[in-house]
Scaffold this active site. Structure first.
Site, short mmCIF file in Angstrom:
data_model
loop_
_atom_site.label_atom_id
_atom_site.label_comp_id
_atom_site.label_asym_id
_atom_site.label_seq_id
_atom_site.Cartn_x
_atom_site.Cartn_y
_atom_site.Cartn_z
NE ARG A 1 -7.47 3.14 12.61
CZ ARG A 1 -7.19 2.80 13.85
NH1 ARG A 1 -7.73 1.71 14.40
NH2 ARG A 1 -6.37 3.52 14.59
N GLY A 2 -4.22 1.38 11.81
CA GLY A 2 -3.39 1.13 12.98
C GLY A 2 -2.11 0.46 12.51
CD GLN B 1 -8.88 8.00 12.49
OE1 GLN B 1 -9.31 9.10 12.85
NE2 GLN B 1 -7.97 7.88 11.54
CG ASP C 1 0.80 5.76 12.56
OD1 ASP C 1 0.35 4.93 11.76
OD2 ASP C 1 0.10 6.32 13.42
CG ASN D 1 -0.01 8.87 17.13
OD1 ASN D 1 -0.14 7.75 16.63
ND2 ASN D 1 -0.87 9.33 18.02
#
Length: 351
Positions: free
Chosen positions: A51-52, A199, A240, A250
């Site tokens: 992820r990211g 996260q 994002d 985001n």
């Protein structure tokens, strides 16, 4: 005096497979998973093992290079058809992360004029490696620019994980912490835990501690009190998707922090590469917001914490209006003010 900093990596290319750091296992164990099919890559993205936004783009690029080696056809037309099918398939994994589509489009374009399968396979592998290498350089540049916004001893609040394991290396929002560590500039991170998947609690604290960077974990609903009592100097977040007017999608909870920054009169920065910009969309209202499974909210580590059957609203992202953003930090520098004009100018210069 420079310091060597240990920075974990999340995606590695093995030639016939991809090794990914299983971020769902952190911080309890450091496990790498081997991916050998496009289906495994898709699932790894959906399940948040990778992820990211930049890391998703990188693993997608490697996934397409990997898939291309398994096509049995002898005809380039059929090869292209299979490849385009896999591009479309990977695009369904996480709809909000624009880096995913940026990487897919770049891989697709790299073989548009290719006439042999062997050459196409070679170019796809080279392009995926190039995407990863470029992202590392981009993130370092973001960190260099971001560090100019802070001074030694600053306390900086962040949310989610926009760090090394969300990119090729260094991260975006966390990049100034790593660059600062190298240069002897001490920055103290305050990390929001980031419900519902944690996260911040699981990933940001883990990777900063790996690098020996000071980090304090807070619950999401402590942010206002922390700003008020802990001398928070600034807030920095990743992104994002950033659209043409600077509105930024985001992790859910980001807009809360932007509103708090406005109230307490502290800077609110967004750190992101140019690949995260989507100038085909004019405002944040056009961004598709991913909604995730209700069990992320009703269960914690598999244990039910809400009555069975409870209605849940679980958006993965929110959109912060441009007027709440002090500056957007990119690999090309920091933009602020008239975001629509500045972003258009930035892309004119890089085209």
């Amino acid at each position: 005096m420079s310091t060597v900093v240990t920075i974990p990596r999340s995606v590695s290319w093995k030639g016939d497979a991809i090794a990914v750091l299983k971020q769902t296992k952190l911080p309890h164990s450091t496990e790498y998973k081997t991916l050998t099919t496009i289906e495994e890559v898709w699932k790894s993205i959906v399940m948040l093992e990778v992820r990211g936004a930049p890391a998703i783009g990188i693993v997608a690029a490697f996934g397409l290079a990997l898939a291309s080696k398994k096509y049995t056809t002898l005809h380039i037309e059929e090869f292209q058809k299979k490849f385009n099918r896999d591009c479309n398939y990977l695009g369904t994994s996480r709809p909000t992360a624009v880096n995913l589509f940026w990487a897919i489009d770049r891989m697709r374009e790299s073989i548009q004029e290719i006439t042999t399968i062997k050459e196409a396979q070679k170019i796809l592998e080279e392009e995926a490696l190039r995407i990863q290498q470029e992202d590392e350089a981009v993130c370092r540049s973001i960190g260099e620019h971001a560090l100019t916004c802070f001074k030694d001893g600053d306390n900086i609040l962040t949310i989610c994980n926009a760090g090394s394991i969300a990119t090729a290396r260094y991260g975006t929002a966390l990049a100034p912490f790593y660059i600062g560590k190298e240069k002897g500039v001490r920055l103290h991170a305050y990390a929001c835990e980031t419900r519902p998947v944690l996260q911040g609690g699981r990933l940001t604290t883990w990777e900063l501690k790996q690098a020996g960077i000071d980090v304090t974990l807070i619950t999401d609903n402590t942010a206002a009190h922390a700003i008020q009592t802990k001398e928070i100097n600034a807030i920095i977040v990743g992104a994002d998707r950033i659209v043409a007017n600077g509105d930024t999608a985001n992790k859910i909870g980001t807009m809360n922090l932007a509103i708090l920054a406005k109230y307490f009169d502290i800077p609110f920065y967004v750190a992101a590469p140019l690949s995260t910009f989507d100038i085909t969309k004019q405002t944040g209202a056009e961004i598709v917001i991913e909604e995730r499974d209700e069990t992320e909210v009703t269960k914690i580590f598999g244990k039910q914490v809400a009555p069975v059957g409870t209605t849940v609203y679980n958006p993965a992202f929110d959109v912060t209006p441009n007027k709440l953003i002090t500056g957007i930090i990119t690999e090309k520098g920091i933009i602020c003010g008239d975001y629509k004009r500045e972003i258009a100018s930035l892309f004119e210069k890089t085209s």
